[in-house]
Write a protein that holds these residues in place. Structure first.
Motif, PDB file in Angstrom:
ATOM      1  N   LEU A  63       0.833  -1.207   0.000  1.00 54.10           N
ATOM      2  CA  LEU A  63       0.000   0.000   0.000  1.00 54.10           C
ATOM      3  C   LEU A  63       0.867   1.256   0.000  1.00 54.10           C
ATOM      4  N   SER A  64       0.289   2.347  -0.512  1.00 52.55           N
ATOM      5  CA  SER A  64       0.989   3.636  -0.472  1.00 52.55           C
ATOM      6  C   SER A  64       1.057   4.131   0.977  1.00 52.55           C
ATOM      7  N   GLU A  65       1.954   5.072   1.229  1.00 52.01           N
ATOM      8  CA  GLU A  65       2.102   5.650   2.572  1.00 52.01           C
ATOM      9  C   GLU A  65       0.786   6.276   3.038  1.00 52.01           C
ATOM     10  N   GLU A  66       0.109   6.934   2.108  1.00 48.27           N
ATOM     11  CA  GLU A  66      -1.166   7.600   2.423  1.00 48.27           C
ATOM     12  C   GLU A  66      -2.225   6.580   2.864  1.00 48.27           C
ATOM     13  N   LYS A  67      -2.305   5.464   2.138  1.00 48.25           N
ATOM     14  CA  LYS A  67      -3.282   4.424   2.492  1.00 48.25           C
ATOM     15  C   LYS A  67      -2.925   3.756   3.811  1.00 48.25           C
ATOM     16  N   LYS A  70      -4.272   5.446   6.941  1.00 50.74           N
ATOM     17  CA  LYS A  70      -5.712   5.275   7.214  1.00 50.74           C
ATOM     18  C   LYS A  70      -6.041   3.869   7.721  1.00 50.74           C
ATOM     19  N   GLY A  71      -5.102   2.950   7.592  1.00 49.72           N
ATOM     20  CA  GLY A  71      -5.289   1.624   8.160  1.00 49.72           C
ATOM     21  C   GLY A  71      -5.804   0.581   7.188  1.00 49.72           C
ATOM     22  N   VAL A  72      -5.951  -0.634   7.727  1.00 49.27           N
ATOM     23  CA  VAL A  72      -6.433  -1.775   6.945  1.00 49.27           C
ATOM     24  C   VAL A  72      -7.583  -2.434   7.695  1.00 49.27           C
ATOM     25  N   VAL A  73      -8.465  -3.090   6.938  1.00 46.92           N
ATOM     26  CA  VAL A  73      -9.607  -3.776   7.540  1.00 46.92           C
ATOM     27  C   VAL A  73      -9.775  -5.140   6.879  1.00 46.92           C
ATOM     28  N   THR A  74     -10.180  -6.128   7.661  1.00 42.70           N
ATOM     29  CA  THR A  74     -10.503  -7.440   7.100  1.00 42.70           C
ATOM     30  C   THR A  74     -11.598  -8.080   7.938  1.00 42.70           C
ATOM     31  N   HIS A  75     -12.185  -9.159   7.406  1.00 42.92           N
ATOM     32  CA  HIS A  75     -13.084  -9.975   8.229  1.00 42.92           C
ATOM     33  C   HIS A  75     -12.503 -11.382   8.288  1.00 42.92           C
ATOM     34  N   SER A  76     -12.400 -11.904   9.503  1.00 40.91           N
ATOM     35  CA  SER A  76     -11.785 -13.221   9.699  1.00 40.91           C
ATOM     36  C   SER A  76     -12.144 -13.723  11.082  1.00 40.91           C
ATOM     37  N   LYS A 137     -15.784   2.698   4.839  1.00 36.38           N
ATOM     38  CA  LYS A 137     -16.354   4.025   4.528  1.00 36.38           C
ATOM     39  C   LYS A 137     -16.077   5.034   5.646  1.00 36.38           C
ATOM     40  N   SER A 138     -16.198   4.600   6.901  1.00 38.63           N
ATOM     41  CA  SER A 138     -16.071   5.553   8.012  1.00 38.63           C
ATOM     42  C   SER A 138     -14.615   5.923   8.332  1.00 38.63           C
ATOM     43  N   THR A 139     -13.667   5.016   8.030  1.00 38.25           N
ATOM     44  CA  THR A 139     -12.267   5.277   8.399  1.00 38.25           C
ATOM     45  C   THR A 139     -11.352   5.563   7.207  1.00 38.25           C
ATOM     46  N   GLY A 140     -11.790   5.134   6.010  1.00 37.13           N
ATOM     47  CA  GLY A 140     -10.905   5.240   4.838  1.00 37.13           C
ATOM     48  C   GLY A 140      -9.887   4.112   4.772  1.00 37.13           C
TER      49      GLY A 140
END
Length: 313
Positions: A63-67, A70-76, A137-140
């Protein structure tokens, strides 16, 4: 993106500071039982206890520095939740983890220890996906799929690359099949680093969607998945399935009793703790031992995150 040997080598090099190069073990007794020469790549000794650390770390680093900010999300419900949490912590990235409310407490506790921020939801795939989408959507934050993401797949393949670097003369590399990330990555490793080597999958009969998908040429799903190999209940995806279809030689299905028997053998004879999903590959070799006789076989032991309150034997 075109996948090349150089691309895989770059992924391996990039991952080195964040993962363990896990040991490769062998067992004289298991060689005698199977009539083959077996080499076990012990990803149960990986950081957070499973191969998924590799794919999670590679996906975040891509991921880019900008992304990343904003963090990462997953479902597991388990290993990828832990893997993404620890990888994110190692790279100073926020991690949002959607977990079903019936996930084992031991797994939720591990995610919290690694710094993942848990949101619980009902256990259906629809609920998981909708909850993850709301967090996006809420965190980016960027959504990272546990198995159907090319950077995850390439990261997972580094376990087989290491195995083939240590043992370049293997005839087969065999892995369990769940969501398809490990076997797709392993198949690419075999293609570019193997020497006349074939990649084979192993799957419970109770969750044989990948076997059926190979027969039909399209992604099949399971109506039910009543197997102790709880890490293998997920389905293949549209990114990993074409890789599997093109590069995996075959998939062997095994019964629940065969999985339990292989699980017990590994615990008792190799003295290592592995989860039921990890035993599926050995049980496939025992089931079809005539086909593996006198062959050199690499087995990816996928993980060792066992709930000790719920042992299978």
């Amino acid at each position: 993106m075109e996948i090349t040997k150089l691309k895989l080598e770059n992924v391996q090099q990039k991952l080195q500071p964040y993962i363990h190069r896990t040991p490769v073990m062998k067992s004289r007794l298991l060689n005698e039982i199977t009539g083959a020469e077996l080499w076990f790549k012990c990803e149960n000794f990986q950081r957070m206890g499973a191969f998924k650390m590799r794919g999670a770390a590679n996906a975040i680093m891509s991921l880019s520095e900008e992304k990343r900010k904003k963090g990462v999300v997953t479902h597991s419900s388990g290993n990828f939740a832990q893997a993404l949490s620890l990888a994110a912590k190692s790279l100073d990235v926020p991690a949002y983890i959607v977990m079903p409310n019936n996930a084992p407490e031991v797994k939720k506790a591990a995610v919290r220890t690694y710094g993942g921020q848990i949101t619980e939801c009902p256990s259906t795939l629809k609920d998981r996906e909708e909850t993850a989408s709301k967090i996006e959507k809420s965190t980016g934050a960027t959504f990272i799929h546990p198995s159907n993401d090319l950077e995850v797949i390439l990261g997972q393949g580094t376990a087989a690359i290491e195995l083939l670097q240590d043992h370049p003369d293997l005839d087969y590399v065999i892995t369990p099949v769940g969501g398809g990330g490990l076997i797709a990555g392993s198949a690419l490793a075999v293609k570019y680093f193997g020497n006349s080597c074939k990649c084979i999958g192993a799957e419970p009969m109770e969750a044989d969607d990948a076997w059926r998908s190979m027969q039909s040429g399209k992604i099949e799903t399971n109506e039910t998945a009543n197997t102790i190999a709880d890490g293998l209940k997920t389905n293949l995806g549209d990114i990993n399935f074409p890789i599997i279809l093109e590069n995996v030689d075959k998939i062997i299905r095994v019964s629940e009793d065969e999985i339990k028997s292989a699980l017990r053998l590994i615990w008792e004879r190799m003295k290592i703790i592995v989860e039921p999903s990890s035993a599926v590959a050995l049980s496939a070799i025992i089931r079809e031992k005539e086909n593996f006789k006198n062959k050199k076989v690499g087995i990816i032991i996928s993980g060792g995150n066992v709930d000790l309150q719920r042992l299978e034997f």
